[in-house]
Motif scaffolding. Structure first.
Motif, PDB file in Angstrom:
ATOM      1  N   PRO A 217      13.173  66.746  59.639  1.00 18.19           N
ATOM      2  CA  PRO A 217      13.675  66.249  58.353  1.00 18.19           C
ATOM      3  C   PRO A 217      12.627  65.500  57.535  1.00 18.19           C
ATOM      4  O   PRO A 217      12.720  65.450  56.304  1.00 18.19           O
ATOM      5  N   LYS A 218      11.603  64.961  58.201  1.00 17.48           N
ATOM      6  CA  LYS A 218      10.570  64.218  57.471  1.00 17.48           C
ATOM      7  C   LYS A 218       9.759  65.122  56.554  1.00 17.48           C
ATOM      8  O   LYS A 218       9.011  64.633  55.695  1.00 17.48           O
ATOM      9  N   ARG A 219       9.910  66.455  56.698  1.00 13.38           N
ATOM     10  CA  ARG A 219       9.211  67.405  55.842  1.00 13.38           C
ATOM     11  C   ARG A 219       9.856  67.525  54.473  1.00 13.38           C
ATOM     12  O   ARG A 219       9.337  68.227  53.597  1.00 13.38           O
ATOM     13  N   PHE A 220      10.971  66.802  54.259  1.00 11.72           N
ATOM     14  CA  PHE A 220      11.743  66.962  53.020  1.00 11.72           C
ATOM     15  C   PHE A 220      10.874  66.786  51.774  1.00 11.72           C
ATOM     16  O   PHE A 220      10.955  67.574  50.824  1.00 11.72           O
ATOM     17  N   LYS A 221      10.040  65.749  51.779  1.00  9.41           N
ATOM     18  CA  LYS A 221       9.211  65.472  50.610  1.00  9.41           C
ATOM     19  C   LYS A 221       8.277  66.640  50.304  1.00  9.41           C
ATOM     20  O   LYS A 221       8.101  67.039  49.156  1.00  9.41           O
ATOM     21  N   ARG A 222       7.679  67.208  51.370  1.00 14.85           N
ATOM     22  CA  ARG A 222       6.782  68.347  51.190  1.00 14.85           C
ATOM     23  C   ARG A 222       7.546  69.565  50.666  1.00 14.85           C
ATOM     24  O   ARG A 222       7.030  70.325  49.842  1.00 14.85           O
ATOM     25  N   GLN A 223       8.779  69.749  51.144  1.00 15.08           N
ATOM     26  CA  GLN A 223       9.549  70.926  50.760  1.00 15.08           C
ATOM     27  C   GLN A 223       9.975  70.884  49.294  1.00 15.08           C
ATOM     28  O   GLN A 223      10.346  71.917  48.724  1.00 15.08           O
ATOM     29  N   LEU A 224       9.910  69.709  48.672  1.00  9.09           N
ATOM     30  CA  LEU A 224      10.251  69.608  47.259  1.00  9.09           C
ATOM     31  C   LEU A 224       9.311  70.419  46.380  1.00  9.09           C
ATOM     32  O   LEU A 224       9.625  70.727  45.228  1.00  9.09           O
ATOM     33  N   ALA A 225       8.154  70.763  46.923  1.00 10.58           N
ATOM     34  CA  ALA A 225       7.197  71.573  46.155  1.00 10.58           C
ATOM     35  C   ALA A 225       7.799  72.925  45.789  1.00 10.58           C
ATOM     36  O   ALA A 225       7.477  73.484  44.736  1.00 10.58           O
ATOM     37  N   LEU A 226       8.695  73.468  46.641  1.00 13.20           N
ATOM     38  CA  LEU A 226       9.274  74.786  46.389  1.00 13.20           C
ATOM     39  C   LEU A 226      10.132  74.801  45.123  1.00 13.20           C
ATOM     40  O   LEU A 226       9.866  75.606  44.224  1.00 13.20           O
ATOM     41  N   PRO A 227      11.158  73.930  44.993  1.00 16.04           N
ATOM     42  CA  PRO A 227      11.943  73.965  43.746  1.00 16.04           C
ATOM     43  C   PRO A 227      11.108  73.578  42.522  1.00 16.04           C
ATOM     44  O   PRO A 227      11.317  74.136  41.437  1.00 16.04           O
ATOM     45  N   LYS A 228      10.174  72.650  42.673  1.00 19.49           N
ATOM     46  CA  LYS A 228       9.305  72.275  41.543  1.00 19.49           C
ATOM     47  C   LYS A 228       8.482  73.476  41.081  1.00 19.49           C
ATOM     48  O   LYS A 228       8.326  73.723  39.884  1.00 19.49           O
ATOM     49  N   PHE A 229       7.957  74.218  42.046  1.00 23.95           N
ATOM     50  CA  PHE A 229       7.155  75.396  41.733  1.00 23.95           C
ATOM     51  C   PHE A 229       7.984  76.431  41.005  1.00 23.95           C
ATOM     52  O   PHE A 229       7.579  76.954  39.949  1.00 23.95           O
ATOM     53  N   LEU A 230       9.178  76.764  41.533  1.00 23.69           N
ATOM     54  CA  LEU A 230      10.006  77.793  40.917  1.00 23.69           C
ATOM     55  C   LEU A 230      10.488  77.369  39.529  1.00 23.69           C
ATOM     56  O   LEU A 230      10.563  78.190  38.605  1.00 23.69           O
ATOM     57  N   PHE A 231      10.799  76.084  39.366  1.00 23.41           N
ATOM     58  CA  PHE A 231      11.216  75.581  38.049  1.00 23.41           C
ATOM     59  C   PHE A 231      10.083  75.732  37.040  1.00 23.41           C
ATOM     60  O   PHE A 231      10.300  76.141  35.895  1.00 23.41           O
ATOM     61  N   THR A 232       8.869  75.401  37.473  1.00 30.83           N
ATOM     62  CA  THR A 232       7.713  75.536  36.583  1.00 30.83           C
ATOM     63  C   THR A 232       7.462  76.980  36.214  1.00 30.83           C
ATOM     64  O   THR A 232       7.125  77.303  35.078  1.00 30.83           O
ATOM     65  N   ILE A 233       7.631  77.895  37.187  1.00 23.71           N
ATOM     66  CA  ILE A 233       7.465  79.329  36.928  1.00 23.71           C
ATOM     67  C   ILE A 233       8.509  79.815  35.922  1.00 23.71           C
ATOM     68  O   ILE A 233       8.204  80.553  34.985  1.00 23.71           O
ATOM     69  N   LEU A 234       9.765  79.378  36.096  1.00 24.93           N
ATOM     70  CA  LEU A 234      10.838  79.757  35.185  1.00 24.93           C
ATOM     71  C   LEU A 234      10.550  79.251  33.770  1.00 24.93           C
ATOM     72  O   LEU A 234      10.801  79.960  32.780  1.00 24.93           O
ATOM     73  N   LYS A 235      10.053  78.043  33.650  1.00 20.20           N
ATOM     74  CA  LYS A 235       9.713  77.489  32.342  1.00 20.20           C
ATOM     75  C   LYS A 235       8.612  78.305  31.676  1.00 20.20           C
ATOM     76  O   LYS A 235       8.664  78.588  30.482  1.00 20.20           O
ATOM     77  N   SER A 236       7.611  78.682  32.464  1.00 14.26           N
ATOM     78  CA  SER A 236       6.500  79.452  31.905  1.00 14.26           C
ATOM     79  C   SER A 236       6.937  80.878  31.543  1.00 14.26           C
ATOM     80  O   SER A 236       6.371  81.512  30.673  1.00 14.26           O
ATOM     81  N   LYS A 237       7.979  81.372  32.225  1.00 12.35           N
ATOM     82  CA  LYS A 237       8.507  82.722  31.943  1.00 12.35           C
ATOM     83  C   LYS A 237       9.205  82.731  30.579  1.00 12.35           C
ATOM     84  O   LYS A 237       9.137  83.706  29.854  1.00 12.35           O
TER      85      LYS A 237
END
Length: 237
Positions: A217-237
């Motif tokens: 569970p301590k990986r939670f902070k690192r895993q936040l990169a995934l939704p941030k990345f996809l959101f940024t990709i969607l914005k750029s799309k």
């Protein structure tokens, strides 16, 4: 090869077999190849780290390790249809080394980890030629370079963690006889049996990140990169 670019980071839209085919051709042409695994965490980190972005884009093969990269390619109408993970790419390269009688050198991790990993690899690939190894705690860099040179290694796996391992490869590859370099992060731990991979169901459905999160569970902070990345990709799309 035609590469796809996400937030300024290149990714090669190749399968395992395609990467191996191109690496084999490059070996035959006496050319060096570097392999780096690309995931959303690295891409997001590279937005504020030009050195990391340069390391990724300067590699020969940027393999799409991470379901986020696969999803981004689908959103952009790209050609990445499957993940190519770092640990499985290492397995394909080990198989290539065994087939072509390439000499393999292992550098990184703790002494007991790298030696156990080599022991298990030799069991799985009985005809592989182990040119030598150095653990990741050796402080004399000249000794490491000399050891690899004298081993006449054709393939080098470096397990120092990213981006340290990629920096080391970039800074020293011109001094070495090696034809194939891969930074493999914690893969020696996997081969040593110290870290269990996600069950096949999770791997096949792009849910390895979820399995790791459940286990750690301590990986939670690192895993936040995934939704941030996809959101940024969607914005750029």
């Amino acid at each position: 090869m035609n590469k796809e670019t996400y937030l300024g980071v290149d990714v090669a839209p190749l399968t395992y077999k395609q990467v191996i085919k191109e690496i084999t051709q490059r070996i035959d042409q006496n050319e060096q190849s570097t392999v780096i695994a690309v995931n959303p965490e690295k891409i997001m980190k590279s937005q504020s780290d030009e050195t990391l972005r340069g390391l990724i884009n300067g590699s020969t093969f940027q393999i799409p390790d991470g379901v986020g990269v696969l999803l981004a390619s689908k959103l952009k109408g790209g050609q990445i249809h499957s993940r190519v993970t770092g640990v499985e790419m290492m397995g394909y390269l080990l198989h290539l080394a065994e087939q072509k009688s390439l000499r393999v050198f292992f550098y990184g991790a703790k002494e007991e980890v790298v030696t156990k990993a080599i022991e298990n690899i030799q069991h799985d690939y009985p005809n592989i030629i182990v040119a030598g190894y150095e653990n990741g705690y050796e402080q004399d860099n000249n000794k490491i370079i000399t050891h690899i040179q004298e081993s006449e290694a054709d393939m080098l796996f470096v397990a120092l963690g990213s981006p340290k391992q990629e920096l080391w490869i970039r800074d020293h590859k011109d001094q070495l006889p090696v034809k194939v370099f891969q930074g493999v992060g914690g893969s020696f731990d996997v081969y040593a049996g110290n870290v269990e991979r996600a069950p096949e169901f999770f791997r096949n459905n792009g849910l390895e990140w979820l399995y790791r999160l459940i286990k750690e569970p301590k990986r939670f902070k690192r895993q936040l990169a995934l939704p941030k990345f996809l959101f940024t990709i969607l914005k750029s799309k």
